[in-house]
Write an enzyme that holds these catalytic residues in place. Structure first.
Site, PDB file in Angstrom:
ATOM      1  N   HIS A   1      -6.051 -92.952 -35.197  1.00 39.30           N
ATOM      2  CA  HIS A   1      -5.384 -91.727 -34.709  1.00 39.30           C
ATOM      3  C   HIS A   1      -4.376 -91.849 -33.992  1.00 39.30           C
ATOM      4  O   HIS A   1      -4.264 -92.748 -33.035  1.00 39.30           O
ATOM      5  CB  HIS A   1      -6.648 -90.991 -33.837  1.00 39.30           C
ATOM      6  CG  HIS A   1      -7.644 -90.213 -34.706  1.00 39.30           C
ATOM      7  ND1 HIS A   1      -8.356 -89.113 -34.177  1.00 39.30           N
ATOM      8  CD2 HIS A   1      -8.014 -90.741 -35.995  1.00 39.30           C
ATOM      9  CE1 HIS A   1      -9.252 -88.843 -34.998  1.00 39.30           C
ATOM     10  NE2 HIS A   1      -9.155 -89.748 -36.083  1.00 39.30           N
TER      11      HIS A   1
ATOM     12  N   TYR B   1     -10.512 -81.069 -27.488  1.00 38.05           N
ATOM     13  CA  TYR B   1     -11.116 -81.019 -26.351  1.00 38.05           C
ATOM     14  C   TYR B   1     -11.014 -79.510 -25.885  1.00 38.05           C
ATOM     15  O   TYR B   1      -9.760 -79.209 -25.732  1.00 38.05           O
ATOM     16  CB  TYR B   1     -10.560 -81.953 -25.352  1.00 38.05           C
ATOM     17  CG  TYR B   1     -10.946 -83.453 -25.487  1.00 38.05           C
ATOM     18  CD1 TYR B   1     -11.966 -84.234 -24.836  1.00 38.05           C
ATOM     19  CD2 TYR B   1     -10.153 -84.214 -26.361  1.00 38.05           C
ATOM     20  CE1 TYR B   1     -12.122 -85.540 -24.848  1.00 38.05           C
ATOM     21  CE2 TYR B   1     -10.444 -85.629 -26.430  1.00 38.05           C
ATOM     22  CZ  TYR B   1     -11.445 -86.205 -25.846  1.00 38.05           C
ATOM     23  OH  TYR B   1     -11.586 -87.498 -26.008  1.00 38.05           O
TER      24      TYR B   1
ATOM     25  N   PRO C   1     -17.965 -89.084 -20.167  1.00 39.97           N
ATOM     26  CA  PRO C   1     -17.196 -89.335 -21.427  1.00 39.97           C
ATOM     27  C   PRO C   1     -16.116 -88.836 -21.900  1.00 39.97           C
ATOM     28  O   PRO C   1     -15.450 -88.968 -22.853  1.00 39.97           O
ATOM     29  CB  PRO C   1     -18.627 -89.073 -22.360  1.00 39.97           C
ATOM     30  CG  PRO C   1     -19.335 -88.046 -21.751  1.00 39.97           C
ATOM     31  CD  PRO C   1     -19.199 -88.182 -20.150  1.00 39.97           C
TER      32      PRO C   1
ATOM     33  N   LYS D   1     -13.722 -93.585 -22.053  1.00 38.56           N
ATOM     34  CA  LYS D   1     -13.352 -94.692 -21.159  1.00 38.56           C
ATOM     35  C   LYS D   1     -14.584 -95.676 -21.157  1.00 38.56           C
ATOM     36  O   LYS D   1     -14.210 -96.966 -20.962  1.00 38.56           O
ATOM     37  CB  LYS D   1     -12.784 -94.389 -19.938  1.00 38.56           C
ATOM     38  CG  LYS D   1     -11.532 -93.710 -19.945  1.00 38.56           C
ATOM     39  CD  LYS D   1     -10.172 -94.669 -20.197  1.00 38.56           C
ATOM     40  CE  LYS D   1      -8.941 -94.162 -20.958  1.00 38.56           C
ATOM     41  NZ  LYS D   1      -8.793 -94.518 -22.201  1.00 38.56           N
TER      42      LYS D   1
ATOM     43  N   TYR E   1      -4.973 -92.302 -21.975  1.00 34.38           N
ATOM     44  CA  TYR E   1      -6.003 -92.070 -23.008  1.00 34.38           C
ATOM     45  C   TYR E   1      -5.809 -93.322 -23.930  1.00 34.38           C
ATOM     46  O   TYR E   1      -7.040 -93.570 -24.439  1.00 34.38           O
ATOM     47  CB  TYR E   1      -5.665 -90.803 -23.964  1.00 34.38           C
ATOM     48  CG  TYR E   1      -6.741 -90.383 -24.791  1.00 34.38           C
ATOM     49  CD1 TYR E   1      -7.749 -89.383 -24.448  1.00 34.38           C
ATOM     50  CD2 TYR E   1      -6.775 -90.707 -26.075  1.00 34.38           C
ATOM     51  CE1 TYR E   1      -8.903 -89.364 -25.403  1.00 34.38           C
ATOM     52  CE2 TYR E   1      -7.675 -90.096 -27.096  1.00 34.38           C
ATOM     53  CZ  TYR E   1      -8.733 -89.383 -26.596  1.00 34.38           C
ATOM     54  OH  TYR E   1     -10.006 -89.223 -27.400  1.00 34.38           O
TER      55      TYR E   1
END
Length: 389
Positions: free
Chosen positions: A72, A200, A292, A296, A384
């Site tokens: 991704h 998200y 979550p 991580k 991220y």
């Protein structure tokens, strides 16, 4: 029984460490309280940083990951009106890999026998002894028989509720904890993902996440109060809520299907320090938990193992103690930065019970700033994709 390193727990942390040590010619044994079938069936997260994929590449246990995993280049934040794209490839030059932790665990277990990594399944009554000394040992029962395993070092990769951290005397370490007033209700279904990247979502009714495990299997989550249960959320109600929180653009692409698995996970931030006491080391969830939201948990376990395996290999093969002496300090520096990122993203994307209208406006303003600022998107992307070791 005798070995050089005794590892408690056959999750990804314990398995990666075991493989790295065996690759360097170091003897180790993994003790696992569950059966192999249980461990291979556990449903877990699936966004891998380069730190984690690099370990699998080093070990050569990567063919299925590269064949079936989904690289991704970015992900999206949703604010109810738009998708804010975080282009991590363009902003950092790196990618993440979507590959289920369950599949990664199966790969590591499947490779164990041929690489002479010994795993003892279904052991009970595990107790650690002499961790203050240079000759620690573990007692346990297997098949009703009492057993003893002597080692030079013990590594606790046995999760938040395992016996390793409890073997450290009270008063030696410090605990830092934040328990969040909600959980994540997750559904796993054999339906194609609604988007080619993770989403998200921050919605007035609460957080939602659109994720995937493959091109044909999707994973979705919504924020729910802690007093609710899975029975409160039949499939149709959950799909309806997901469509509402993810917004009309995404909802139009959701494919509904029966749940393969549905569960509620509580959220917490937790750190125990130090991560070494005498001959005992802690790694992964035994030492730290992250919500979550930042993807991580597994990746922090991998960075722990990267530091610790290097230190143990230097100790046994070169007599150099610097790596193991610096392990806790180096690991915790990365842990706390990841805790900060996961906490901040959780705070940004969720509705807290005591939020005021001012708090809600701050979330909206922050998302608007992220949408308009390359610097803000880059900071999120750097965290991220994973900070450097």
């Amino acid at each position: 029984m005798k070995t050089q390193v005794a590892i408690i727990g056959s999750g990804p942390a314990g398995l990666m460490l075991g493989h790295l040590l065996r690759r360097a010619g170091i003897d180790c044994v993994i003790l696992e309280r569950q059966s192999r079938a249980h461990v291979e069936g556990r449903i877990r997260a699936g966004v891998l940083e380069r730190t984690t994929t690099d370990i699998l590449d080093r070990l050569g246990i990567n063919s299925r990951m590269h064949a079936e995993g989904l690289p991704h280049d970015g992900f999206c934040l949703a604010d109810g009106e738009r998708l804010i794209h975080i282009d991590i490839a363009e902003l950092t030059g790196k990618q993440v890999m979507v590959y289920g932790q369950t599949e990664m665990t199966r790969d590591l277990i499947a490779a164990a026998a041929e690489r002479e990594l010994e795993i003892l399944w279904s052991v009970e009554n595990v107790e650690l002894h002499g961790v203050d000394s240079e000759k620690p040992h573990i007692t346990f029962t297997k098949g009703g028989e009492c057993e003893r395993l002597d080692a030079r070092f013990i590594v606790g990769c046995d999760g938040f509720h395992g016996p390793s951290r409890r073997a450290i005397p009270k008063g030696v370490g410090r605990e830092f904890e934040r328990v969040y007033p909600f959980g994540w209700l997750g559904i796993l279904a054999d339906v194609p993902p609604c988007h080619d990247e993770l989403i998200y979502a921050n919605h007035a009714r609460g957080f939602a996440l659109a994720s995937m495990r493959s091109n044909t299997r999707s994973r979705y989550y919504i924020q729910v109060p802690l007093d609710q249960s899975v029975e409160d959320w039949p499939d149709e109600r959950l799909w309806d809520e997901l469509a509402l929180r993810l917004g009309p653009e995404v909802a139009a692409r959701i494919t509904r299907g029966p749940a393969l698995e549905k569960s509620i996970a509580p959220l917490r931030s937790y750190v125990f320090e130090p991560m070494r006491h005498g001959s005992l080391f802690l790694a992964g969830d035994a030492a730290h938990i992250v919500p979550p939201t930042g993807a991580k948990g597994l990746n922090l376990a991998a960075s722990d193992i990267s530091y610790l395996s290097d230190g143990l290999i230097d100790f046994f093969n070169r007599g150099d103690e610097r790596g193991i002496d610096q392990y806790s300090e180096r690991a915790l520096a990365r842990v706390w930065k990841s805790e900060r990122f996961s906490w901040s993203l959780t705070r940004l994307m969720h509705r807290f019970p005591d939020d005021t209208p001012f708090d809600r406006r701050m979330q909206v303003a922050e998302l608007d700033y992220i949408a308009s600022s390359r610097a803000a998107r880059r900071a999120i992307a750097e965290n991220y994709v994973g900070l450097p070791l």
